[in-house]
Motif scaffolding. Structure first.
Motif, short mmCIF file in Angstrom:
data_model
loop_
_atom_site.label_atom_id
_atom_site.label_comp_id
_atom_site.label_asym_id
_atom_site.label_seq_id
_atom_site.Cartn_x
_atom_site.Cartn_y
_atom_site.Cartn_z
N GLU A 1 0.83 -1.21 0.00
CA GLU A 1 0.00 0.00 0.00
C GLU A 1 0.87 1.26 0.00
O GLU A 1 0.55 2.24 -0.68
CB GLU A 1 -0.94 0.00 1.20
CG GLU A 1 -1.91 1.17 1.20
CD GLU A 1 -3.00 1.04 2.24
OE1 GLU A 1 -3.95 1.84 2.18
OE2 GLU A 1 -2.91 0.14 3.09
N GLU B 1 1.78 3.80 -5.39
CA GLU B 1 1.70 4.95 -6.27
C GLU B 1 3.00 5.21 -7.02
O GLU B 1 3.12 6.20 -7.74
CB GLU B 1 1.29 6.19 -5.47
CG GLU B 1 -0.11 6.05 -4.86
CD GLU B 1 -0.55 7.29 -4.11
OE1 GLU B 1 0.17 8.31 -4.15
OE2 GLU B 1 -1.62 7.24 -3.47
N ASP B 2 3.97 4.32 -6.88
CA ASP B 2 5.24 4.46 -7.62
C ASP B 2 4.97 4.04 -9.06
O ASP B 2 4.76 2.87 -9.36
CB ASP B 2 6.32 3.57 -7.00
CG ASP B 2 7.71 3.86 -7.56
OD1 ASP B 2 7.81 4.21 -8.76
OD2 ASP B 2 8.69 3.72 -6.81
N GLU B 3 4.98 5.00 -9.96
CA GLU B 3 4.56 4.75 -11.34
C GLU B 3 5.64 4.14 -12.22
O GLU B 3 5.38 3.77 -13.37
CB GLU B 3 4.07 6.05 -11.98
CG GLU B 3 5.14 7.11 -12.12
CD GLU B 3 4.60 8.41 -12.70
OE1 GLU B 3 3.37 8.50 -12.92
OE2 GLU B 3 5.40 9.32 -12.93
N ARG C 1 6.01 -0.83 -10.28
CA ARG C 1 4.56 -1.09 -10.21
C ARG C 1 4.23 -2.53 -10.58
O ARG C 1 3.34 -3.14 -9.99
CB ARG C 1 3.79 -0.10 -11.08
CG ARG C 1 4.00 -0.24 -12.59
CD ARG C 1 3.30 0.87 -13.36
NE ARG C 1 3.52 0.74 -14.79
CZ ARG C 1 2.69 0.07 -15.61
NH1 ARG C 1 1.60 -0.49 -15.13
NH2 ARG C 1 2.96 -0.02 -16.89
N LEU D 1 -7.26 -0.15 -3.61
CA LEU D 1 -6.39 0.51 -4.59
C LEU D 1 -7.12 0.77 -5.90
O LEU D 1 -6.93 1.80 -6.54
CB LEU D 1 -5.14 -0.34 -4.84
CG LEU D 1 -4.20 -0.56 -3.65
CD1 LEU D 1 -3.06 -1.49 -4.06
CD2 LEU D 1 -3.65 0.76 -3.12
N ASP E 1 -5.19 7.59 -7.31
CA ASP E 1 -3.94 7.51 -8.07
C ASP E 1 -4.05 6.48 -9.19
O ASP E 1 -4.47 5.34 -8.97
CB ASP E 1 -2.78 7.12 -7.13
CG ASP E 1 -1.45 7.09 -7.85
OD1 ASP E 1 -0.85 8.17 -8.00
OD2 ASP E 1 -1.04 6.00 -8.28
N LYS E 2 -3.64 6.85 -10.39
CA LYS E 2 -3.82 5.96 -11.55
C LYS E 2 -2.95 4.71 -11.48
O LYS E 2 -3.37 3.63 -11.92
CB LYS E 2 -3.56 6.72 -12.85
CG LYS E 2 -2.12 7.19 -13.06
CD LYS E 2 -1.97 7.87 -14.41
CE LYS E 2 -0.52 8.29 -14.65
NZ LYS E 2 -0.35 8.94 -15.99
N THR E 3 -1.74 4.83 -10.93
CA THR E 3 -0.88 3.66 -10.82
C THR E 3 -1.46 2.68 -9.81
O THR E 3 -1.52 1.47 -10.07
CB THR E 3 0.54 4.07 -10.40
OG1 THR E 3 1.09 4.95 -11.38
CG2 THR E 3 1.44 2.85 -10.26
N ALA E 4 -1.90 3.18 -8.68
CA ALA E 4 -2.51 2.32 -7.67
C ALA E 4 -3.77 1.66 -8.23
O ALA E 4 -4.04 0.49 -7.94
CB ALA E 4 -2.84 3.13 -6.42
N ARG E 5 -4.54 2.41 -9.02
CA ARG E 5 -5.76 1.83 -9.61
C ARG E 5 -5.40 0.69 -10.55
O ARG E 5 -6.06 -0.35 -10.55
CB ARG E 5 -6.56 2.89 -10.37
CG ARG E 5 -7.30 3.87 -9.48
CD ARG E 5 -8.41 4.58 -10.25
NE ARG E 5 -7.94 5.25 -11.46
CZ ARG E 5 -7.48 6.47 -11.50
NH1 ARG E 5 -7.42 7.20 -10.39
NH2 ARG E 5 -7.09 7.02 -12.64
#
Length: 228
Positions: free
Chosen positions: A159, A163-165, A170, A198, A203-207
């Motif tokens: 978690e 958010e690390d893109e 990722r 998530l 956040d798009k990366t988390a999604r």
């Protein structure tokens, strides 16, 4: 030339150079493998060579220092997890620059029971060192004697870094989350809950990580296996 356990670093490197395959190098590049110092030798061939030359920690570190991709893979295959320490693992991690080297090292580090390095590696800002942490989590899931609580504890790291893109981070975070969820029924619920959280976040990366994990963890194949 046939290599044996007495083969020197120079002899091994010379043999590896004789196996150079430019077509394979191009193929590696298409899979995102760093090829600047690659010889294009497949991992199954490298594993066969490792069985021939056998484990030799001192020689393995010499092979690592050559910087050649295949020599470094052979170094990982011929280091002894029984004698590998955290200081050496950190030294190797500082040189990581390609995902498949990271993943082979992660398996070795877990075999050496160096999981205490996971939080340290996860906190490291270098892309491939951080990937190492999550590759280690994905590998540690298979330690059947470890309590589920220990494995579930890694969800906090997932978690924290969801958010690390960066591509190689990722993907490893996603891999670790999916592996935890597939470990058993006890781990499945908390992992799926995090994946769902998530998947609906801002956040798009988390999604992306969450949605992909939800898709696998709710698949018929996974749910059927967890019934056993």
């Amino acid at each position: 030339m046939t290599l044996g356990s007495a083969a020197t670093t120079d002899e091994i490197v010379a043999f590896l150079r004789s196996l150079r395959n430019d077509e394979n190098i191009a193929g590696m590049g298409r899979f995102g493998i760093a090829t600047d110092n690659a010889l294009g030798i497949s991992n199954p061939v490298m594993q066969k060579i490792a069985r021939q030359v056998k484990k030799n920690p001192a020689r393995a570190l010499e092979l690592w220092e050559t910087g050649i991709r295949e020599a470094r893979m052979l170094a990982l295959y011929t280091l002894d997890p029984k004698t590998l320490d955290a200081a050496t693992a950190r030294r190797l991690a500082g040189d990581f620059a390609s995902w498949e080297i990271v993943d082979a090292a992660a398996d070795l580090f877990v075999s050496a029971r160096l999981e205490d390095l996971i939080p340290e590696f996860a906190a490291d800002e270098r892309e491939f060192v951080r990937r190492t942490a999550f590759s280690m989590i994905a590998s540690a899931v298979h330690l059947k004697q470890e309590p589920d609580g220990l494995i579930l504890g890694y969800l906090a790291q997932i978690e924290a870094h969801a958010e690390d893109e960066r591509n190689f981070v990722r993907k490893a975070v996603n891999w670790a989350l999916r592996n935890i969820g597939k470990r058993n029924r006890t781990c499945h619920g908390p992992a799926l809950a995090l994946a769902e959280k998530l998947a609906t976040g801002a956040d798009k990366t988390a999604r992306w990580i969450g949605r992909d994990a939800v898709r696998e963890l709710t698949s018929e194949k996974v749910l059927e296996r967890l019934k056993d």
